[in-house]
Design a protein around this motif. Sequence first.
Motif, PDB file in Angstrom:
ATOM      1  N   GLN A 154      23.915  -8.578 -12.575  1.00 53.73           N
ATOM      2  CA  GLN A 154      24.276  -7.381 -11.806  1.00 53.73           C
ATOM      3  C   GLN A 154      23.060  -6.733 -11.135  1.00 53.73           C
ATOM      4  O   GLN A 154      23.126  -5.575 -10.733  1.00 53.73           O
ATOM      5  CB  GLN A 154      24.937  -6.357 -12.742  1.00 53.73           C
TER       6      GLN A 154
ATOM      7  N   ARG B  39      23.526  -4.993  -7.753  1.00 55.38           N
ATOM      8  CA  ARG B  39      24.295  -3.749  -7.895  1.00 55.38           C
ATOM      9  C   ARG B  39      23.455  -2.655  -8.543  1.00 55.38           C
ATOM     10  O   ARG B  39      23.498  -1.491  -8.124  1.00 55.38           O
ATOM     11  CB  ARG B  39      25.539  -4.032  -8.741  1.00 55.38           C
TER      12      ARG B  39
ATOM     13  N   ASP C 146      21.186  -1.232  -5.978  1.00 61.67           N
ATOM     14  CA  ASP C 146      21.907  -0.304  -5.106  1.00 61.67           C
ATOM     15  C   ASP C 146      22.048   1.069  -5.766  1.00 61.67           C
ATOM     16  O   ASP C 146      21.892   2.116  -5.114  1.00 61.67           O
ATOM     17  CB  ASP C 146      23.296  -0.852  -4.774  1.00 61.67           C
TER      18      ASP C 146
END
Length: 487
Positions: free
Chosen positions: A79, A82, A85
């Motif tokens: 991940q 993500r 982000d």
Amino acid sequence: MDFAGFIHGERVAGKGAEIAVEDPSTGEVFERFPGLDAAQVASAIASARSAYDSGVWSDLPAKDRAAALGKFVAALAAQRERITDIVVREAGCPRHSGVMMAQVLAPLKHAGDTLKLFLSLPETEENPLPLDERINPMGQVVQSLRRYTPIGVVAGIAAYNFPFYTALWKIMPALITGNTLVLRPSPLTPLSALVFAEAAEAAGLPPGVLNIVVEAGLEGGKLMSSHADVDMVAFTGSTAVGEQIMVQAAPTMKRLQLELGGKSAQVFLPDALDQVLPNVMGVCMAHAGQGCALGTRIFIPEESKAELLPQIAGAVASIRVGPADAADTQMGPVISRAQVARCEHYVKAALEQGGTVVAGGARPEWLGDGFFFQPTVLDLPDNSNPAARDEIFGPVVSVIGYRDLDHAVAMANDSRFGLSGYVHGKDRKAALDVALKIKSGTVNVNAGVMSAYASSGGQRMSGIGRERGIEGLRIYQQLSCLNIGGV
């Protein structure tokens, strides 16, 4: 978000005050959800206590804990885009800056390295008794061992500047050593911590081993540092909050690991003045100066200031300040409007005490409503100026002249903090001589080390205990002496 906590293996919706997560680049709230209340935090502590006392985790062989945590790290690594982000959005760290490596990639590597390091450590070690003490007065042959066991329930409280990293600093050593954990992220940057719940599910961690609590206020955090069922508090954050945690933890004599504020010195020897400009710029571009170990006090020879200050001003003025997601941004915002005000306060205080603004010194109005402050360089007359005494936690650097190296060392050590220090010199012997006189938990000579195998920690008001390295693992363990005699 549809959950604000992870308690006993279950995602939990909050029943407390609302969490409003702001984007520091715009000043806009982009996520709202109810945080946990104090009763829910108490249930997380109870879950961690129950899981620890059952032995479902602490009784596992270390290699089995490492295998489960390896799956946990793999789930996080899957991940990473993500997570990046999230960190860009909630912490305002520039996506394309060098410091982003320290936000996500470095902690993922360190997490795996922490497991390897722990598995290399013995569970018992022999005390080095002299030969004449290995036979006691009764004629028995004796052996004395140091035995390491888990400490129990750990409360981990992470910081907002590197939210994913400082949380992993708590999770990995606490869990690999056999403890259970209640993790509380900063309410300013809570979203990256909730990813740990998903990784715990993917790794199949037993319920109660890892609990995550997100709250808007302070009541739950106070409970984590005062509750009788918590055995240790690991905290990264300000010295002021660290002081409160010590007071709250005192009645139950909790183990403490506190990495607190800093006001680190950078001493430039006369033969290394070509290193001043990149290092000053580096402080500002390191997440807008929001790093407790950054060298924000710049000590250079007094006679070189007149020549160097205009060069420093020009270099700092070239730093591209902008939104965290912009491709050309070198320095992003600070975390909040309050932090902008703090930077403004210390610039004003510096001027009132004889300082001069060499570069920056104000909010860049052309960048809209984001929480921006210009990269700022202050020329200070001495080390007693408020901007040289207190941690500002923003892109504000102070330049101070020294008469000779003894004067530089004296000023570097004239601080209530002692987290890190830096010495720059082409004459490595001379630079090392200066470094050995710096009173700090870490001292860097011409380079730094960022590794799971090397510990860091503060002296004086910069904290107690160590993170990372062997010391950063052993602090999560109880030490007992086992003395064995022959018949």
